[in-house]
Design a protein around this motif. Structure first.
Motif, PDB file in Angstrom:
ATOM      1  N   ILE A  83       0.837  -1.199   0.000  1.00  0.00           N
ATOM      2  CA  ILE A  83       0.000   0.000   0.000  1.00  0.00           C
ATOM      3  C   ILE A  83       0.874   1.251   0.000  1.00  0.00           C
ATOM      4  O   ILE A  83       0.568   2.242  -0.677  1.00  0.00           O
ATOM      5  CB  ILE A  83      -0.944  -0.014   1.210  1.00  0.00           C
ATOM      6  N   TRP A  84       1.982   1.202   0.752  1.00  0.00           N
ATOM      7  CA  TRP A  84       2.910   2.344   0.778  1.00  0.00           C
ATOM      8  C   TRP A  84       3.497   2.596  -0.621  1.00  0.00           C
ATOM      9  O   TRP A  84       3.603   3.749  -1.059  1.00  0.00           O
ATOM     10  CB  TRP A  84       4.026   2.063   1.774  1.00  0.00           C
ATOM     11  N   LEU A  85       3.856   1.537  -1.329  1.00  0.00           N
ATOM     12  CA  LEU A  85       4.384   1.692  -2.689  1.00  0.00           C
ATOM     13  C   LEU A  85       3.348   2.304  -3.613  1.00  0.00           C
ATOM     14  O   LEU A  85       3.667   3.143  -4.461  1.00  0.00           O
ATOM     15  CB  LEU A  85       4.838   0.326  -3.232  1.00  0.00           C
ATOM     16  N   LEU A  86       2.082   1.882  -3.461  1.00  0.00           N
ATOM     17  CA  LEU A  86       1.020   2.467  -4.272  1.00  0.00           C
ATOM     18  C   LEU A  86       0.901   3.966  -3.991  1.00  0.00           C
ATOM     19  O   LEU A  86       0.755   4.763  -4.924  1.00  0.00           O
ATOM     20  CB  LEU A  86      -0.298   1.745  -3.978  1.00  0.00           C
ATOM     21  N   CYS A  87       0.992   4.337  -2.725  1.00  0.00           N
ATOM     22  CA  CYS A  87       0.924   5.755  -2.368  1.00  0.00           C
ATOM     23  C   CYS A  87       2.114   6.526  -2.934  1.00  0.00           C
ATOM     24  O   CYS A  87       1.969   7.682  -3.371  1.00  0.00           O
ATOM     25  CB  CYS A  87       0.860   5.912  -0.851  1.00  0.00           C
ATOM     26  N   MET A  88       3.276   5.910  -2.948  1.00  0.00           N
ATOM     27  CA  MET A  88       4.446   6.561  -3.523  1.00  0.00           C
ATOM     28  C   MET A  88       4.278   6.798  -5.020  1.00  0.00           C
ATOM     29  O   MET A  88       4.712   7.827  -5.548  1.00  0.00           O
ATOM     30  CB  MET A  88       5.699   5.711  -3.266  1.00  0.00           C
ATOM     31  N   ARG A  89       3.619   5.872  -5.707  1.00  0.00           N
ATOM     32  CA  ARG A  89       3.359   6.062  -7.140  1.00  0.00           C
ATOM     33  C   ARG A  89       2.386   7.230  -7.349  1.00  0.00           C
ATOM     34  O   ARG A  89       2.509   7.984  -8.321  1.00  0.00           O
ATOM     35  CB  ARG A  89       2.790   4.786  -7.755  1.00  0.00           C
ATOM     36  N   LEU A  90       1.412   7.374  -6.446  1.00  0.00           N
ATOM     37  CA  LEU A  90       0.490   8.501  -6.544  1.00  0.00           C
ATOM     38  C   LEU A  90       1.238   9.822  -6.380  1.00  0.00           C
ATOM     39  O   LEU A  90       0.970  10.795  -7.100  1.00  0.00           O
ATOM     40  CB  LEU A  90      -0.603   8.377  -5.479  1.00  0.00           C
ATOM     41  N   ILE A  91       2.184   9.859  -5.446  1.00  0.00           N
ATOM     42  CA  ILE A  91       2.991  11.064  -5.260  1.00  0.00           C
ATOM     43  C   ILE A  91       3.851  11.321  -6.500  1.00  0.00           C
ATOM     44  O   ILE A  91       3.996  12.474  -6.944  1.00  0.00           O
ATOM     45  CB  ILE A  91       3.873  10.930  -4.006  1.00  0.00           C
ATOM     46  N   VAL A 129      -6.667  11.685  -4.419  1.00  0.00           N
ATOM     47  CA  VAL A 129      -6.766  10.228  -4.323  1.00  0.00           C
ATOM     48  C   VAL A 129      -5.822   9.706  -3.243  1.00  0.00           C
ATOM     49  O   VAL A 129      -6.173   8.810  -2.462  1.00  0.00           O
ATOM     50  CB  VAL A 129      -6.452   9.579  -5.691  1.00  0.00           C
ATOM     51  N   LEU A 130      -4.620  10.265  -3.182  1.00  0.00           N
ATOM     52  CA  LEU A 130      -3.658   9.868  -2.145  1.00  0.00           C
ATOM     53  C   LEU A 130      -4.230  10.124  -0.751  1.00  0.00           C
ATOM     54  O   LEU A 130      -4.137   9.250   0.125  1.00  0.00           O
ATOM     55  CB  LEU A 130      -2.359  10.651  -2.328  1.00  0.00           C
ATOM     56  N   SER A 131      -4.819  11.297  -0.531  1.00  0.00           N
ATOM     57  CA  SER A 131      -5.388  11.624   0.775  1.00  0.00           C
ATOM     58  C   SER A 131      -6.504  10.653   1.140  1.00  0.00           C
ATOM     59  O   SER A 131      -6.608  10.210   2.293  1.00  0.00           O
ATOM     60  CB  SER A 131      -5.923  13.060   0.768  1.00  0.00           C
ATOM     61  N   MET A 132      -7.339  10.312   0.168  1.00  0.00           N
ATOM     62  CA  MET A 132      -8.428   9.366   0.392  1.00  0.00           C
ATOM     63  C   MET A 132      -7.893   8.000   0.796  1.00  0.00           C
ATOM     64  O   MET A 132      -8.362   7.394   1.765  1.00  0.00           O
ATOM     65  CB  MET A 132      -9.271   9.245  -0.881  1.00  0.00           C
ATOM     66  N   VAL A 133      -6.895   7.514   0.083  1.00  0.00           N
ATOM     67  CA  VAL A 133      -6.350   6.175   0.342  1.00  0.00           C
ATOM     68  C   VAL A 133      -5.635   6.131   1.695  1.00  0.00           C
ATOM     69  O   VAL A 133      -5.873   5.230   2.506  1.00  0.00           O
ATOM     70  CB  VAL A 133      -5.392   5.762  -0.796  1.00  0.00           C
ATOM     71  N   ILE A 134      -4.756   7.097   1.951  1.00  0.00           N
ATOM     72  CA  ILE A 134      -3.978   7.091   3.190  1.00  0.00           C
ATOM     73  C   ILE A 134      -4.891   7.140   4.409  1.00  0.00           C
ATOM     74  O   ILE A 134      -4.713   6.390   5.374  1.00  0.00           O
ATOM     75  CB  ILE A 134      -2.987   8.273   3.216  1.00  0.00           C
ATOM     76  N   PHE A 135      -5.881   8.014   4.385  1.00  0.00           N
ATOM     77  CA  PHE A 135      -6.767   8.151   5.543  1.00  0.00           C
ATOM     78  C   PHE A 135      -7.542   6.860   5.789  1.00  0.00           C
ATOM     79  O   PHE A 135      -7.656   6.407   6.932  1.00  0.00           O
ATOM     80  CB  PHE A 135      -7.728   9.315   5.329  1.00  0.00           C
ATOM     81  N   GLN A 136      -8.072   6.261   4.717  1.00  0.00           N
ATOM     82  CA  GLN A 136      -8.857   5.037   4.890  1.00  0.00           C
ATOM     83  C   GLN A 136      -7.995   3.889   5.397  1.00  0.00           C
ATOM     84  O   GLN A 136      -8.418   3.116   6.267  1.00  0.00           O
ATOM     85  CB  GLN A 136      -9.530   4.648   3.570  1.00  0.00           C
ATOM     86  N   VAL A 137      -6.782   3.774   4.881  1.00  0.00           N
ATOM     87  CA  VAL A 137      -5.884   2.713   5.331  1.00  0.00           C
ATOM     88  C   VAL A 137      -5.519   2.915   6.796  1.00  0.00           C
ATOM     89  O   VAL A 137      -5.562   1.973   7.597  1.00  0.00           O
ATOM     90  CB  VAL A 137      -4.611   2.675   4.455  1.00  0.00           C
ATOM     91  N   PHE A 138      -5.171   4.132   7.159  1.00  0.00           N
ATOM     92  CA  PHE A 138      -4.760   4.422   8.538  1.00  0.00           C
ATOM     93  C   PHE A 138      -5.885   4.124   9.523  1.00  0.00           C
ATOM     94  O   PHE A 138      -5.678   3.459  10.550  1.00  0.00           O
ATOM     95  CB  PHE A 138      -4.320   5.882   8.653  1.00  0.00           C
ATOM     96  N   VAL A 139      -7.090   4.606   9.221  1.00  0.00           N
ATOM     97  CA  VAL A 139      -8.217   4.421  10.146  1.00  0.00           C
ATOM     98  C   VAL A 139      -8.623   2.957  10.207  1.00  0.00           C
ATOM     99  O   VAL A 139      -8.891   2.417  11.292  1.00  0.00           O
ATOM    100  CB  VAL A 139      -9.403   5.310   9.725  1.00  0.00           C
ATOM    101  N   ASN A 140      -8.690   2.278   9.053  1.00  0.00           N
ATOM    102  CA  ASN A 140      -9.134   0.880   9.050  1.00  0.00           C
ATOM    103  C   ASN A 140      -8.195  -0.013   9.844  1.00  0.00           C
ATOM    104  O   ASN A 140      -8.635  -0.802  10.693  1.00  0.00           O
ATOM    105  CB  ASN A 140      -9.260   0.383   7.616  1.00  0.00           C
ATOM    106  N   ILE A 141      -6.898   0.113   9.592  1.00  0.00           N
ATOM    107  CA  ILE A 141      -5.941  -0.736  10.306  1.00  0.00           C
ATOM    108  C   ILE A 141      -5.921  -0.367  11.792  1.00  0.00           C
ATOM    109  O   ILE A 141      -5.835  -1.248  12.655  1.00  0.00           O
ATOM    110  CB  ILE A 141      -4.543  -0.617   9.678  1.00  0.00           C
ATOM    111  N   SER A 142      -6.027   0.928  12.099  1.00  0.00           N
ATOM    112  CA  SER A 142      -6.024   1.357  13.497  1.00  0.00           C
ATOM    113  C   SER A 142      -7.210   0.784  14.256  1.00  0.00           C
ATOM    114  O   SER A 142      -7.077   0.354  15.402  1.00  0.00           O
ATOM    115  CB  SER A 142      -6.043   2.889  13.580  1.00  0.00           C
ATOM    116  N   MET A 143      -8.370   0.731  13.619  1.00  0.00           N
ATOM    117  CA  MET A 143      -9.542   0.233  14.344  1.00  0.00           C
ATOM    118  C   MET A 143      -9.485  -1.279  14.531  1.00  0.00           C
ATOM    119  O   MET A 143      -9.994  -1.801  15.524  1.00  0.00           O
ATOM    120  CB  MET A 143     -10.834   0.643  13.622  1.00  0.00           C
ATOM    121  N   THR A 144      -8.849  -1.995  13.630  1.00  0.00           N
ATOM    122  CA  THR A 144      -8.770  -3.454  13.790  1.00  0.00           C
ATOM    123  C   THR A 144      -7.802  -3.861  14.891  1.00  0.00           C
ATOM    124  O   THR A 144      -7.927  -4.955  15.444  1.00  0.00           O
ATOM    125  CB  THR A 144      -8.345  -4.131  12.475  1.00  0.00           C
TER     126      THR A 144
END
Length: 425
Positions: A341-349, A367-382
């Motif tokens: 997921i980090w690599l995908l975000c780096m490609r967006l940058i 799109v980067l902001s959308m992806v990063i926020f969703q990943v951070f919140v989802n993993i944090s809640m699990t």
């Protein structure tokens, strides 16, 4: 010219792929890889039930790839003249949910289309990204008036989503807005001030069990007042206004608490101590942490997870898909997933930095902001570091509307990459 003709003669397939000759292949491949892995995880959570959600996930993913590849061939600049139409359609779809939508799990977020439940709030994320990118392209966020315009434009879809109620998606809208304004050269102090009332609303409603909390409150208020004094053109108004707004947000926090649904209140309270209600609101978090912890370093193996295989975790194929990854593939597998997921975000940058214009760059950052926020919140809640908000893990969680939205977003970024100037070596 002669070289091109020779290449077409020797490699005729190059003519077929020419419309996508300049796309970011790694970005597309990473999104496809995450989707495939998501289908594998979904199947592992439903092996004993015989459900075929994993097959639907792959099918929708294939449709999403086709849509993304089609969008990649279109010049994204045409959206500049259509952004108000897109904004209007976005809001009308959210209004339609309130008027004729269907309710599930205590929320009215879906519209039934040909027997399928469509969630307009997911597609609204892309609509907001396009609208804000167009506005910030014409008026960068270097002036306070431009920032206020952006906030006013975002408020309408944000409010329509919040009343569904869909607190998670409304927070995604906020993350998209702040990320895009930062990229559009908004004053960092303004962004902190915009975010500060949320912190104050939470901080000032914590019962003062220690004198240290009073000190923390005082330090926070002084800091915010100083930031307002430093960043607002009229310094006295900026400092005093920031102080009063954050003091008032404490009172508003209590008022907003009364508007939350009972299940939303339980999610916020129980994530701090899920053992208060181990068979009710805290059940999700307890079982998720057990699953991830039992995976240890290397995991139990695919289809070998006890929590996953016996369906101890509710909604484990949607919101809690990361717990299935942690149990079956362990810490190493989870880390590799986060790296992907980090690599995908780096490609967006990378696409944002090399875009042809500000409009394309802002789309990629949205799109980067959308992806990063969703990943951070989802993993944090699990793992118990954030309340359960119902935010899916991009490309991995089961959800037709969410998956299509993610691929539409990738298609827009690929259009930005595909229509940039080709490099010469």
């Amino acid at each position: 010219m002669l070289i091109n003709k020779t290449l077409r003669k020797w490699f005729p397939w190059r003519t077929w792929i020419q419309p996508w000759d300049n796309i970011d292949r790694w970005l597309l491949l990473l999104a496809i890889g995450l989707t495939v892995f998501g289908g594998i995880l979904i199947r592992s959570t439903q092996a004993t039930q015989g459900w075929t959600d994993w097959l639907q996930h792959w099918t929708i993913g294939a449709i999403g790839v086709a849509i993304a590849m089609t969008i990649a061939t279109w010049p994204y600049q045409i959206l500049l003249s259509l952004h108000w139409l897109i904004y209007a359609v976005t809001n009308l779809s959210l209004i339609a949910v309130i008027a004729i939508g269907t309710s599930e799990l205590g929320a009215q977020r879906w519209i039934s289309v040909a027997g399928f439940n469509v969630q307009p709030s997911e597609f609204a994320k892309v609509g907001v990204i396009i609208s804000l990118a167009a506005l910030l392209h014409h008026r960068p966020a270097t002036k306070l008036s431009s920032v206020l315009q952006i906030l006013a434009i975002t408020f309408v879809p944000w409010a329509l989503v919040l009343v569904q109620p869909d607190l998670g998606t409304s927070l995604v809208f906020a993350a998209i807005t702040l990320g895009m304004m930062y990229w559009a050269n908004a004053n960092l102090g303004w962004i902190v001030l915009l975010f500060s009332p949320l912190i104050s609303g939470i901080l000032f409603n914590i019962p003062p069990t220690s004198h240290w909390l009073w000190i923390i409150w005082a330090i926070w208020l002084v800091t915010i007042a100083f930031i307002g004094w430093l960043s607002i053109p009229v310094r006295m108004i900026g400092g005093l206004g920031a102080l009063l707004i954050n003091l008032g947000s404490g009172v508003l926090g209590r008022v907003a608490w009364g508007f939350l649904q009972d299940y939303q209140k339980a999610r916020i309270i129980l994530f701090l101590d899920p053992e208060q209600d181990p068979l009710g609101g805290g059940y999700h978090l307890i079982q998720s942490r057990i699953a991830i912890g039992s995976g240890q370093l290397w995991g139990r193996g695919l289809d070998q997870g006890t929590q996953t295989g016996l369906s101890f975790i509710p909604e484990q194929h949607t919101d809690f898909i990361f717990s299935a990854a942690g149990e079956q593939f362990g810490f190493v597998g989870s880390l590799l997933l986060i790296v992907a997921i980090w690599l995908l975000c780096m490609r967006l940058i990378f696409v944002a930095l090399n875009a042809e214009d500000d409009f394309g760059s802002l789309i990629a950052i949205g799109v980067l902001s959308m992806v990063i926020f969703q990943v951070f919140v989802n993993i944090s809640m699990t793992i118990g570091l954030a309340p359960v908000t119902g935010i899916p893990l991009p490309w991995l969680s089961y959800g037709r509307s969410a998956l299509l939205t993610n691929f539409i977003a990738i298609g827009l970024v690929e259009s930005v990459a595909n229509h940039r100037k080709k490099r010469r070596f």
